[in-house]
Design a protein around this motif. Structure first.
Motif, short mmCIF file in Angstrom:
data_model
loop_
_atom_site.label_atom_id
_atom_site.label_comp_id
_atom_site.label_asym_id
_atom_site.label_seq_id
_atom_site.Cartn_x
_atom_site.Cartn_y
_atom_site.Cartn_z
N ILE A 13 1.50 -1.14 0.26
CA ILE A 13 -0.06 -0.05 -0.22
C ILE A 13 0.57 1.09 0.41
CG2 ILE A 13 -0.09 0.04 2.58
CD1 ILE A 13 -3.13 1.41 2.63
N SER A 14 0.56 2.92 -0.63
CA SER A 14 1.18 3.34 -0.30
C SER A 14 -0.25 4.59 0.37
CB SER A 14 0.84 4.42 -2.06
OG SER A 14 1.83 3.75 -2.71
N ALA A 15 0.85 4.80 1.77
CA ALA A 15 -0.37 5.18 2.43
C ALA A 15 0.33 6.89 2.72
CB ALA A 15 -0.30 4.69 4.39
N HIS A 16 -1.29 7.64 2.97
CA HIS A 16 -1.26 9.03 2.56
C HIS A 16 -1.32 9.65 3.91
CE1 HIS A 16 -0.76 12.89 0.59
NE2 HIS A 16 -1.72 12.91 1.34
N HIS A 17 -1.78 8.65 4.86
CA HIS A 17 -2.23 8.68 6.62
C HIS A 17 -1.31 8.04 6.99
CE1 HIS A 17 -4.75 12.63 5.13
NE2 HIS A 17 -5.26 12.05 4.83
N ARG A 19 -3.03 5.67 9.52
CA ARG A 19 -4.37 5.98 9.75
C ARG A 19 -3.93 4.42 8.85
NH1 ARG A 19 -6.52 10.34 8.95
NH2 ARG A 19 -7.57 10.78 7.08
N ASP A 20 -3.10 4.77 7.74
CA ASP A 20 -3.72 3.64 6.29
C ASP A 20 -1.99 2.72 6.70
OD1 ASP A 20 -6.22 5.51 5.85
OD2 ASP A 20 -4.28 6.36 4.40
N LEU A 21 -1.62 2.46 7.11
CA LEU A 21 -0.76 2.15 7.63
C LEU A 21 -0.59 0.71 8.24
CD1 LEU A 21 2.12 4.01 9.07
CD2 LEU A 21 2.11 3.21 6.49
N GLN A 64 4.18 9.13 -1.00
CA GLN A 64 3.42 8.63 0.24
C GLN A 64 4.51 7.64 1.31
OE1 GLN A 64 2.02 7.76 -2.75
NE2 GLN A 64 0.36 9.63 -2.48
#
Length: 203
Positions: A13-17, A19-21, A64
């Motif tokens: 995944i490419s996490a912008h925040h 919380r997305d990790l 990201q």
């Protein structure tokens, strides 16, 4: 023959925040560096996968936190490159805050790999990342990339000079020469990462 535990790494995944990790558990190592320092190439060389991390003639493609799981409990994290990406100021501020919060709060983070062009080491951004490492007590290992661009004697002189400066800037930091093209230092870098993450490096 030594086994490369990083060959199983794959894009997740490419996490912008933050919380997305993935959940903050297990062990992970993060890669940071200026946009033109060869960060993606270093990741690809360490993982022995040519197209794992995107490389581009346009610096700043990593925008990201890009997650590459090795297995369920071990990950590599590619942090946004900084310095040349042509992005709006508000996005730059977001990246800076994201990296700062990640480095200060991520429990699974075992160490930071700082990518620096051997011809231009310890620039302002590099020193800022070292300050983060000192403030948070993080292990940090510097890869002086593109070592193939210098003679061996020039490379060793630069390495010695960087190590001397690190004694003041970040005493816990280590440094080595690295080239994704000639594979100089690839095994050494894998060894450091394997130790951080608790991965076996041999059959």
């Amino acid at each position: 023959m030594a086994k490369n535990p990083f060959r199983t790494a794959q894009y997740l995944i490419s996490a912008h925040h933050l919380r997305d990790l993935p959940p903050d558990e297990g062990a992970e190592a993060a890669f940071a560096g200026r946009s033109n320092a060869g960060k993606s190439s270093a990741l690809n060389a360490i993982c022995d996968q040519q197209g794992l991390a995107r490389t581009s003639k346009t610096p700043g493609r990593t925008q990201q936190l890009v997650v590459f799981p090795i297995d369920a409990m071990h990950r590599l994290i590619d942090l946004p490159g900084y310095g040349y990406a042509k992005v709006p100021a508000n996005l730059r501020l977001h990246w800076r805050g994201l990296i700062d919060t990640y480095l200060r709060t991520r429990g699974a983070l075992k160490g930071l790999v700082l990518i620096m062009d051997v011809r231009h080491p310890l620039r302002d951004f590099d020193q800022q990342m070292l300050e983060y490492a000192v403030a948070t007590g993080r292990a940090v290992h510097c890869l002086l990339t593109k070592a193939d661009k210098l003679s061996r004697s020039e490379g060793m002189r630069t390495l010695m000079a960087v190590r001397k400066e690190l004694q003041t800037l970040a005493p816990q930091a280590t440094a080595q020469l690295f080239s994704s093209l000639s594979k100089t230092g690839v095994d050494e870098a894998r060894g450091v990462l394997s130790q951080w993450l608790g991965l076996g490096g041999a059959d």
